[in-house]
Write a protein that holds these residues in place. Structure first.
Motif, PDB file in Angstrom:
ATOM      1  N   ASN A  30       0.814  -1.219   0.000  1.00 43.37           N
ATOM      2  CA  ASN A  30       0.000   0.000   0.000  1.00 43.37           C
ATOM      3  C   ASN A  30       0.843   1.263   0.000  1.00 43.37           C
ATOM      4  O   ASN A  30       0.517   2.231  -0.662  1.00 43.37           O
ATOM      5  N   ILE A  31       1.892   1.256   0.824  1.00 46.60           N
ATOM      6  CA  ILE A  31       2.590   2.517   1.082  1.00 46.60           C
ATOM      7  C   ILE A  31       3.798   2.677   0.162  1.00 46.60           C
ATOM      8  O   ILE A  31       4.141   3.771  -0.229  1.00 46.60           O
ATOM      9  N   TRP A  32       4.407   1.565  -0.207  1.00 44.25           N
ATOM     10  CA  TRP A  32       5.595   1.645  -1.065  1.00 44.25           C
ATOM     11  C   TRP A  32       5.207   1.397  -2.530  1.00 44.25           C
ATOM     12  O   TRP A  32       5.512   2.183  -3.411  1.00 44.25           O
ATOM     13  N   LYS A  33       4.478   0.287  -2.773  1.00 45.25           N
ATOM     14  CA  LYS A  33       4.267  -0.126  -4.159  1.00 45.25           C
ATOM     15  C   LYS A  33       3.133   0.619  -4.858  1.00 45.25           C
ATOM     16  O   LYS A  33       3.281   1.058  -5.997  1.00 45.25           O
ATOM     17  N   PHE A  34       1.987   0.745  -4.171  1.00 48.41           N
ATOM     18  CA  PHE A  34       0.838   1.392  -4.832  1.00 48.41           C
ATOM     19  C   PHE A  34       1.158   2.798  -5.335  1.00 48.41           C
ATOM     20  O   PHE A  34       0.894   3.107  -6.497  1.00 48.41           O
ATOM     21  N   PRO A  35       1.754   3.668  -4.490  1.00 42.84           N
ATOM     22  CA  PRO A  35       2.071   5.009  -5.019  1.00 42.84           C
ATOM     23  C   PRO A  35       3.014   4.956  -6.221  1.00 42.84           C
ATOM     24  O   PRO A  35       2.805   5.678  -7.187  1.00 42.84           O
ATOM     25  N   TYR A  36       4.024   4.073  -6.176  1.00 49.75           N
ATOM     26  CA  TYR A  36       4.948   4.147  -7.300  1.00 49.75           C
ATOM     27  C   TYR A  36       4.370   3.532  -8.580  1.00 49.75           C
ATOM     28  O   TYR A  36       4.622   4.029  -9.668  1.00 49.75           O
ATOM     29  N   ILE A  37       3.557   2.484  -8.466  1.00 48.02           N
ATOM     30  CA  ILE A  37       2.973   1.981  -9.729  1.00 48.02           C
ATOM     31  C   ILE A  37       1.893   2.928 -10.254  1.00 48.02           C
ATOM     32  O   ILE A  37       1.700   3.041 -11.454  1.00 48.02           O
ATOM     33  N   THR A  38       1.207   3.619  -9.333  1.00 44.08           N
ATOM     34  CA  THR A  38       0.253   4.630  -9.797  1.00 44.08           C
ATOM     35  C   THR A  38       1.002   5.732 -10.543  1.00 44.08           C
ATOM     36  O   THR A  38       0.574   6.187 -11.608  1.00 44.08           O
ATOM     37  N   GLY A  39       2.140   6.134  -9.990  1.00 43.25           N
ATOM     38  CA  GLY A  39       2.969   7.143 -10.639  1.00 43.25           C
ATOM     39  C   GLY A  39       3.415   6.685 -12.018  1.00 43.25           C
ATOM     40  O   GLY A  39       3.315   7.426 -12.998  1.00 43.25           O
ATOM     41  N   ASN A  41       2.036   4.471 -13.908  1.00 43.83           N
ATOM     42  CA  ASN A  41       0.942   4.208 -14.844  1.00 43.83           C
ATOM     43  C   ASN A  41       0.070   5.432 -15.106  1.00 43.83           C
ATOM     44  O   ASN A  41      -1.018   5.320 -15.677  1.00 43.83           O
ATOM     45  N   GLY A  42       0.514   6.588 -14.663  1.00 40.39           N
ATOM     46  CA  GLY A  42      -0.153   7.821 -15.057  1.00 40.39           C
ATOM     47  C   GLY A  42      -1.341   8.265 -14.219  1.00 40.39           C
ATOM     48  O   GLY A  42      -2.088   9.144 -14.631  1.00 40.39           O
ATOM     49  N   GLY A  43      -1.575   7.654 -13.036  1.00 36.05           N
ATOM     50  CA  GLY A  43      -2.574   8.198 -12.119  1.00 36.05           C
ATOM     51  C   GLY A  43      -4.011   7.758 -12.322  1.00 36.05           C
ATOM     52  O   GLY A  43      -4.293   6.568 -12.480  1.00 36.05           O
ATOM     53  N   GLY A  44      -4.944   8.733 -12.300  1.00 33.53           N
ATOM     54  CA  GLY A  44      -6.395   8.545 -12.254  1.00 33.53           C
ATOM     55  C   GLY A  44      -7.016   7.311 -12.869  1.00 33.53           C
ATOM     56  O   GLY A  44      -7.726   6.565 -12.194  1.00 33.53           O
ATOM     57  N   ALA A  45      -6.765   7.086 -14.150  1.00 27.90           N
ATOM     58  CA  ALA A  45      -7.423   5.964 -14.813  1.00 27.90           C
ATOM     59  C   ALA A  45      -6.954   4.644 -14.202  1.00 27.90           C
ATOM     60  O   ALA A  45      -7.748   3.714 -13.988  1.00 27.90           O
ATOM     61  N   PHE A  46      -5.664   4.582 -13.875  1.00 30.94           N
ATOM     62  CA  PHE A  46      -5.123   3.374 -13.242  1.00 30.94           C
ATOM     63  C   PHE A  46      -5.791   3.136 -11.892  1.00 30.94           C
ATOM     64  O   PHE A  46      -6.176   2.013 -11.560  1.00 30.94           O
ATOM     65  N   VAL A  47      -5.960   4.215 -11.114  1.00 27.43           N
ATOM     66  CA  VAL A  47      -6.583   4.091  -9.798  1.00 27.43           C
ATOM     67  C   VAL A  47      -8.000   3.537  -9.930  1.00 27.43           C
ATOM     68  O   VAL A  47      -8.423   2.651  -9.184  1.00 27.43           O
ATOM     69  N   LEU A  48      -8.712   4.022 -10.934  1.00 29.75           N
ATOM     70  CA  LEU A  48     -10.084   3.578 -11.148  1.00 29.75           C
ATOM     71  C   LEU A  48     -10.145   2.080 -11.484  1.00 29.75           C
ATOM     72  O   LEU A  48     -10.966   1.337 -10.938  1.00 29.75           O
ATOM     73  N   VAL A  49      -9.265   1.644 -12.367  1.00 34.20           N
ATOM     74  CA  VAL A  49      -9.235   0.224 -12.732  1.00 34.20           C
ATOM     75  C   VAL A  49      -8.863  -0.620 -11.521  1.00 34.20           C
ATOM     76  O   VAL A  49      -9.454  -1.675 -11.266  1.00 34.20           O
ATOM     77  N   TYR A  50      -7.903  -0.131 -10.752  1.00 32.02           N
ATOM     78  CA  TYR A  50      -7.474  -0.840  -9.548  1.00 32.02           C
ATOM     79  C   TYR A  50      -8.656  -1.006  -8.585  1.00 32.02           C
ATOM     80  O   TYR A  50      -8.916  -2.093  -8.062  1.00 32.02           O
ATOM     81  N   LEU A  51      -9.421   0.081  -8.381  1.00 30.23           N
ATOM     82  CA  LEU A  51     -10.578  -0.001  -7.482  1.00 30.23           C
ATOM     83  C   LEU A  51     -11.588  -1.023  -7.997  1.00 30.23           C
ATOM     84  O   LEU A  51     -12.156  -1.804  -7.242  1.00 30.23           O
TER      85      LEU A  51
END
Ligand code: TRP
Length: 452
Positions: A30-39, A41-51
């Motif tokens: 959550n704290i190490w990997k999620f922020p860096y893969i979101t970074g 993969n370009g943010g918003g759209a990735f977060v939505l798919v992840y959710l």
């Protein structure tokens, strides 16, 4: 069966179970990997798919794992034996879980060890007054020293062992009740600090404004793979934790709470990290060095930066510890339940083995950095790919197939899920498990082996 249940340890309370299982889920992922893969993969759209993946694939499989464990009332292998009989091929799913959680522990301890080193560094006020280049070099200095990396790896495994020795109630549950509330408080502190920084708007924008143009096929698969990792699925972990539940508990609401906590921590960490990163004009796509390099650089320039860095790394270390205890518990429970061993002997044995098996991973950053036994990857990367890209998704796939298609006793399952009061729940869960989850996982696996 009744006798077996009577003699077996159970969680002292539902709250304790939720914290322990959320502790397993919330970790470096959550704290190490999620922020860096979101970074990356370009943010918003990735977060939505992840959710989306969390809700339609992760949550149903988590419920299935809890159900299997609670029904079996034994470790990951034993639960399948209890349900299907000795020698059933489904027991292999339990075995795969025991193996996967053991392997993940071996190399997770390496990165978790770095977070302990950074707790010490930040407590000593190492970062303020240093240039970005110097702070980057500190990370290089740590990982390139075999002595330091192995020391912290061993320290971390020892900390994990000391908690698991205490058992379910006296060790895991008790410590989760300390580690998790502290973790939430620290996270809220950092989140508020982030939201007060000038980068807050940019961070919210980056994480929540989807730009579907940036969504690559790789991003879809990263999102799905990460959903398994972050919820600790496919590794026997939730089967084992579920086996310490009382037979009457409401699995749906427990699973929802755990999933919501895990997701919340990932989102809050992402926002906290990106807001200070953007405020400092740095890049969100820094990769794995994001928390060990970018974060200390950013905090070094802020008022109370030493304190903030200290808070952040304690948060990371606590999150890692509450996850590693769940990895160790899977193999320990196997030895206790299937081999009749004592907890002490099992914990010391598995802990020592995990340390030894982790050594090549620890050395992958220094003396063995050039040793690439297969596919041009170091030991560390090989272990990570083996479990994260293959064993967890495969484990999750078979859990879904088992619970969705093969498990006899529909009525029982329906009742276990809270049946009467939630008529919609069982069919929806069954549909997701039968069709949606397996096809999603097959998609990841086919991608891994390069079909697309
Ligand atoms: N979910 C944890 C994280 O996000 C890691 C973890 C703990 C895990 N136990 C696991 C991952 C079992 C896979 C399987 O860091």
């Amino acid at each position: 069966m009744a006798d077996q249940r009577a003699g077996r340890a159970h969680w002292a309370s539902r709250f304790g179970f939720v914290l322990a299982a959320a502790g397993s889920a919330i970790g470096l992922g959550n704290i190490w990997k999620f922020p860096y893969i979101t970074g990356q993969n370009g943010g918003g759209a990735f977060v939505l798919v992840y959710l989306g993946c969390i809700v339609v694939v992760g949550l149903p499989i988590m419920m299935a794992e809890f159900l299997i464990g609670r029904h079996g009332q034994r470790d990951a292998v034993g639960s399948f034996v209890a349900l299907e009989g000795k020698g059933s091929p489904w027991c292999l799913v339990g075995w795969g879980g025991v193996a996967a959680s053991f392997i993940v522990l071996s190399f997770y301890a390496v990165v978790a060890g770095w977070s302990f080193d950074y707790v010490v560094k930040s407590a000593m006020g190492t970062f303020p007054g240093r240039s970005a280049g110097e702070i980057n070099a500190l990370f290089g200095g740590l990982v390139s020293s075999p002595l330091q990396v192995v020391f912290w790896q061993g320290f971390f495994v020892a900390a994990t062992v000391s908690i698991v020795l205490g058992g379910i109630r006296g060790g895991i549950e008790r410590w989760s009740k300390v580690l998790m509330p502290v973790l939430f408080m620290l996270l809220v502190l950092l989140f508020v600090r982030g939201m007060l920084s000038p980068g807050a708007g940019a961070a919210l924008d980056f994480m929540f404004r989807p730009d579907f143009g940036r969504l690559t096929p790789q991003a879809l698969l990263d999102a799905l793979g990460h959903a398994f990792f972050t919820l600790s699925l496919g590794a026997g972990t939730m089967i084992t934790y579920g086996s310490y539940l009382h037979p009457k508990s409401d699995l749906f609401s427990l699973s929802v709470r755990i999933t919501v906590l895990d997701t919340l921590v990932a989102l809050l960490s992402g926002l906290a990290i990106f807001s200070v990163v953007f405020a400092a004009g740095l890049e969100p796509a820094a990769g794995p060095g994001l928390v060990f390099q970018t974060i200390p650089i950013v905090f070094a320039s802020l008022p109370f930066g030493s304190l903030l860095a200290f808070v952040f790394f304690v948060l990371l270390a606590f999150a890692a510890l509450s996850s590693s205890i769940s990895m160790l518990e899977v193999s320990v429970a196997y030895l206790i339940d299937e081999k009749g061993w004592g907890r002490k002997r099992s914990t010391f044995l598995i802990g020592s083995l995990a340390f030894l098996v982790g050594l090549p991973s620890a050395l992958s950053f220094n003396v063995w950095a050039q040793v690439t036994p297969l596919f041009g990857k170091t030991f560390f990367d090989l272990m990570d790919v083996l479990v994260s890209s293959y064993m967890f998704p495969l484990g999750g796939l078979f859990v879904a197939l088992y619970a969705g298609w093969f498990w006899k006793g529909e009525g029982e399952k329906e009742e276990l899920l809270g049946g009467r009061h939630r008529a919609w729940l069982f069919p929806l869960w069954h549909f997701l498990l039968r069709y949606v989850a397996p096809s999603a996982v097959l998609l990841i696996l086919l991608n891994q082996i390069g079909v697309f």
